[in-house]
Design a protein around this motif. Structure first.
Motif, PDB file in Angstrom:
ATOM      1  N   ILE A  22      -2.236  12.962 -49.641  1.00  0.00           N
ATOM      2  CA  ILE A  22      -2.408  14.500 -49.535  1.00  0.00           C
ATOM      3  C   ILE A  22      -3.644  14.648 -48.839  1.00  0.00           C
ATOM      4  O   ILE A  22      -3.798  14.770 -47.832  1.00  0.00           O
ATOM      5  CB  ILE A  22      -2.531  15.525 -50.698  1.00  0.00           C
ATOM      6  CG1 ILE A  22      -1.467  15.702 -50.954  1.00  0.00           C
ATOM      7  CG2 ILE A  22      -3.204  17.021 -50.289  1.00  0.00           C
ATOM      8  CD1 ILE A  22      -1.651  16.745 -52.535  1.00  0.00           C
ATOM      9  N   LEU A  23      -5.050  13.746 -49.276  1.00  0.00           N
ATOM     10  CA  LEU A  23      -6.014  13.574 -48.731  1.00  0.00           C
ATOM     11  C   LEU A  23      -5.725  12.517 -47.113  1.00  0.00           C
ATOM     12  O   LEU A  23      -6.760  13.182 -46.002  1.00  0.00           O
ATOM     13  CB  LEU A  23      -7.388  13.107 -49.429  1.00  0.00           C
ATOM     14  CG  LEU A  23      -7.960  13.968 -50.330  1.00  0.00           C
ATOM     15  CD1 LEU A  23      -9.039  13.189 -51.348  1.00  0.00           C
ATOM     16  CD2 LEU A  23      -8.276  15.345 -49.779  1.00  0.00           C
ATOM     17  N   SER A  24      -5.238  11.520 -47.211  1.00  0.00           N
ATOM     18  CA  SER A  24      -4.997  10.578 -46.392  1.00  0.00           C
ATOM     19  C   SER A  24      -4.361  11.747 -45.539  1.00  0.00           C
ATOM     20  O   SER A  24      -4.182  11.628 -43.520  1.00  0.00           O
ATOM     21  CB  SER A  24      -4.252   9.358 -46.596  1.00  0.00           C
ATOM     22  OG  SER A  24      -4.492   8.653 -47.606  1.00  0.00           O
ATOM     23  N   VAL A  25      -2.701  12.083 -44.999  1.00  0.00           N
ATOM     24  CA  VAL A  25      -2.312  13.451 -44.351  1.00  0.00           C
ATOM     25  C   VAL A  25      -2.975  14.542 -43.597  1.00  0.00           C
ATOM     26  O   VAL A  25      -3.440  14.329 -42.524  1.00  0.00           O
ATOM     27  CB  VAL A  25      -1.414  13.759 -44.437  1.00  0.00           C
ATOM     28  CG1 VAL A  25      -0.543  15.068 -44.154  1.00  0.00           C
ATOM     29  CG2 VAL A  25       0.063  12.464 -45.204  1.00  0.00           C
ATOM     30  N   PHE A  26      -3.606  14.963 -44.920  1.00  0.00           N
ATOM     31  CA  PHE A  26      -4.988  16.074 -43.681  1.00  0.00           C
ATOM     32  C   PHE A  26      -5.833  15.246 -43.427  1.00  0.00           C
ATOM     33  O   PHE A  26      -6.260  16.186 -41.676  1.00  0.00           O
ATOM     34  CB  PHE A  26      -5.945  16.544 -45.137  1.00  0.00           C
ATOM     35  CG  PHE A  26      -6.373  17.625 -44.732  1.00  0.00           C
ATOM     36  CD1 PHE A  26      -6.410  19.139 -44.642  1.00  0.00           C
ATOM     37  CD2 PHE A  26      -7.862  17.642 -45.327  1.00  0.00           C
ATOM     38  CE1 PHE A  26      -7.352  20.198 -43.926  1.00  0.00           C
ATOM     39  CE2 PHE A  26      -8.998  18.354 -44.369  1.00  0.00           C
ATOM     40  CZ  PHE A  26      -8.321  19.652 -44.135  1.00  0.00           C
ATOM     41  N   GLU A  65      -0.008   8.316 -61.075  1.00  0.00           N
ATOM     42  CA  GLU A  65       0.559   9.505 -60.405  1.00  0.00           C
ATOM     43  C   GLU A  65      -0.787  10.416 -59.735  1.00  0.00           C
ATOM     44  O   GLU A  65      -0.255  10.474 -58.178  1.00  0.00           O
ATOM     45  CB  GLU A  65       1.149  10.102 -61.512  1.00  0.00           C
ATOM     46  CG  GLU A  65       2.304  10.908 -60.717  1.00  0.00           C
ATOM     47  CD  GLU A  65       2.461  11.519 -61.842  1.00  0.00           C
ATOM     48  OE1 GLU A  65       3.363  12.568 -61.294  1.00  0.00           O
ATOM     49  OE2 GLU A  65       3.189  11.059 -62.888  1.00  0.00           O
ATOM     50  N   ASN A  66      -1.311  11.148 -60.254  1.00  0.00           N
ATOM     51  CA  ASN A  66      -2.367  11.560 -59.865  1.00  0.00           C
ATOM     52  C   ASN A  66      -3.161  11.049 -58.556  1.00  0.00           C
ATOM     53  O   ASN A  66      -3.143  11.566 -57.310  1.00  0.00           O
ATOM     54  CB  ASN A  66      -2.903  12.065 -60.464  1.00  0.00           C
ATOM     55  CG  ASN A  66      -2.882  12.537 -61.662  1.00  0.00           C
ATOM     56  OD1 ASN A  66      -1.200  13.663 -61.394  1.00  0.00           O
ATOM     57  ND2 ASN A  66      -3.424  12.749 -62.834  1.00  0.00           N
ATOM     58  N   TYR A  67      -3.604   9.485 -58.276  1.00  0.00           N
ATOM     59  CA  TYR A  67      -4.161   8.915 -57.754  1.00  0.00           C
ATOM     60  C   TYR A  67      -3.573   9.251 -56.575  1.00  0.00           C
ATOM     61  O   TYR A  67      -3.900   9.090 -55.250  1.00  0.00           O
ATOM     62  CB  TYR A  67      -4.190   7.290 -57.450  1.00  0.00           C
ATOM     63  CG  TYR A  67      -5.044   7.229 -57.245  1.00  0.00           C
ATOM     64  CD1 TYR A  67      -6.625   6.813 -56.950  1.00  0.00           C
ATOM     65  CD2 TYR A  67      -4.279   5.658 -56.546  1.00  0.00           C
ATOM     66  CE1 TYR A  67      -6.611   6.319 -55.379  1.00  0.00           C
ATOM     67  CE2 TYR A  67      -4.933   4.764 -55.285  1.00  0.00           C
ATOM     68  CZ  TYR A  67      -6.364   5.243 -54.899  1.00  0.00           C
ATOM     69  OH  TYR A  67      -6.677   4.017 -54.318  1.00  0.00           O
ATOM     70  N   PHE A  68      -2.331   8.916 -56.337  1.00  0.00           N
ATOM     71  CA  PHE A  68      -1.765   8.391 -55.325  1.00  0.00           C
ATOM     72  C   PHE A  68      -0.736   9.974 -54.407  1.00  0.00           C
ATOM     73  O   PHE A  68      -0.930  10.101 -53.219  1.00  0.00           O
ATOM     74  CB  PHE A  68      -0.276   7.670 -55.363  1.00  0.00           C
ATOM     75  CG  PHE A  68      -0.032   6.345 -55.587  1.00  0.00           C
ATOM     76  CD1 PHE A  68      -0.677   5.555 -54.096  1.00  0.00           C
ATOM     77  CD2 PHE A  68      -0.277   5.491 -56.367  1.00  0.00           C
ATOM     78  CE1 PHE A  68      -1.411   4.064 -54.351  1.00  0.00           C
ATOM     79  CE2 PHE A  68      -0.608   4.091 -56.593  1.00  0.00           C
ATOM     80  CZ  PHE A  68      -1.206   3.253 -55.623  1.00  0.00           C
ATOM     81  N   ILE A  69      -1.156  11.185 -55.659  1.00  0.00           N
ATOM     82  CA  ILE A  69      -0.119  12.736 -54.562  1.00  0.00           C
ATOM     83  C   ILE A  69      -1.937  12.643 -54.217  1.00  0.00           C
ATOM     84  O   ILE A  69      -1.710  12.754 -52.986  1.00  0.00           O
ATOM     85  CB  ILE A  69      -0.213  12.780 -56.285  1.00  0.00           C
ATOM     86  CG1 ILE A  69       0.829  12.963 -56.546  1.00  0.00           C
ATOM     87  CG2 ILE A  69      -0.427  14.647 -55.757  1.00  0.00           C
ATOM     88  CD1 ILE A  69       1.651  13.914 -57.343  1.00  0.00           C
ATOM     89  N   THR A  70      -3.157  12.465 -54.589  1.00  0.00           N
ATOM     90  CA  THR A  70      -3.903  13.162 -54.178  1.00  0.00           C
ATOM     91  C   THR A  70      -4.130  12.116 -52.784  1.00  0.00           C
ATOM     92  O   THR A  70      -5.172  12.281 -51.808  1.00  0.00           O
ATOM     93  CB  THR A  70      -5.918  12.469 -55.389  1.00  0.00           C
ATOM     94  OG1 THR A  70      -5.321  13.506 -56.631  1.00  0.00           O
ATOM     95  CG2 THR A  70      -6.640  13.430 -54.567  1.00  0.00           C
ATOM     96  N   SER A 116     -10.508   9.017 -48.611  1.00  0.00           N
ATOM     97  CA  SER A 116     -10.067   9.489 -49.448  1.00  0.00           C
ATOM     98  C   SER A 116      -9.701   8.706 -50.437  1.00  0.00           C
ATOM     99  O   SER A 116      -8.878   9.301 -51.731  1.00  0.00           O
ATOM    100  CB  SER A 116      -8.543  10.406 -48.651  1.00  0.00           C
ATOM    101  OG  SER A 116      -8.871   9.095 -48.448  1.00  0.00           O
ATOM    102  N   MET A 117      -9.943   7.772 -50.795  1.00  0.00           N
ATOM    103  CA  MET A 117      -9.801   6.359 -51.570  1.00  0.00           C
ATOM    104  C   MET A 117     -10.507   6.491 -53.041  1.00  0.00           C
ATOM    105  O   MET A 117     -10.488   6.887 -54.065  1.00  0.00           O
ATOM    106  CB  MET A 117     -10.146   5.256 -50.928  1.00  0.00           C
ATOM    107  CG  MET A 117      -8.510   4.885 -50.211  1.00  0.00           C
ATOM    108  SD  MET A 117      -8.576   3.154 -49.557  1.00  0.00           S
ATOM    109  CE  MET A 117      -8.576   2.406 -50.853  1.00  0.00           C
TER     110      MET A 117
END
Length: 169
Positions: free
Chosen positions: A78-82, A70-75, A42-43
């Motif tokens: 989202i991926l980490s939580v998923f 901003e896009n990096y942390f949002i992505t 995800s990173m």
């Protein structure tokens, strides 16, 4: 297929309990390794998804590609939580059944009928197909394959909650 088999519950033997504990530990390690790989992935995916194109009239191609934290942390979030939710659900459904078996220390012994005998020559194994709803077929020793016939009755053992197969007799 209807199962006309008889089932009863017994206490796990020490060997079976040790086997379940070892299986639970191995599965826990596998889930942890997989979670690490997914979080690392995800990173990397977040890094690839963090680039954005900005319109710039002073350039030949009219766009400039820049890295967006901003896009990096949002992505990443989202991926980490998923991945955490998916792995947590998978881990709890699989591992909790084995842990429940370890706590309860119960197994099911089911008397079943051999419906068909099969020899697989490509890997030199012998199998019985059973009338059980839980276990459709089992691998058996060559001596048992020769000794028992279709229609004979055997007993199989498996864990009460997880269904981990222990053997037959």
């Amino acid at each position: 297929m209807k199962s006309s088999s008889q089932k009863y519950i017994e206490k796990l033997s020490e060997n079976e309990l040790a086997f379940l504990k070892q299986k639970a530990q191995k599965q826990e390690r596998t889930f942890r390794k997989l979670l690490r790989v997914l979080l690392l992935g995800s990173m990397l995916i977040s890094f690839a998804g963090a680039w954005e194109n900005i319109h710039n009239d002073n350039k030949v191609f009219n766009t400039e590609t820049v890295f967006s934290w901003e896009n990096y942390f949002i992505t990443l979030i989202i991926l980490s939580v998923f991945f955490l939710i998916a792995m947590g659900f998978s881990r709890n459904t699989e591992l909790s059944k084995i842990n429940k078996d370890i706590r309860q220390q119960k197994k099911i012994i089911e008397r079943v009928i051999i419906e068909r005998k099969t020899f697989l020559p490509h890997n030199n194994t012998f199998h019985f197909y059973l009338n059980s709803l839980h276990k459709l077929s089992i691998e058996v020793e060559e001596e048992d394959f020769a000794l028992l016939e279709e229609g004979d009755e055997i007993s199989i053992e498996y864990a009460q909650n997880s269904g981990v197969y222990f053997g037959y007799f």
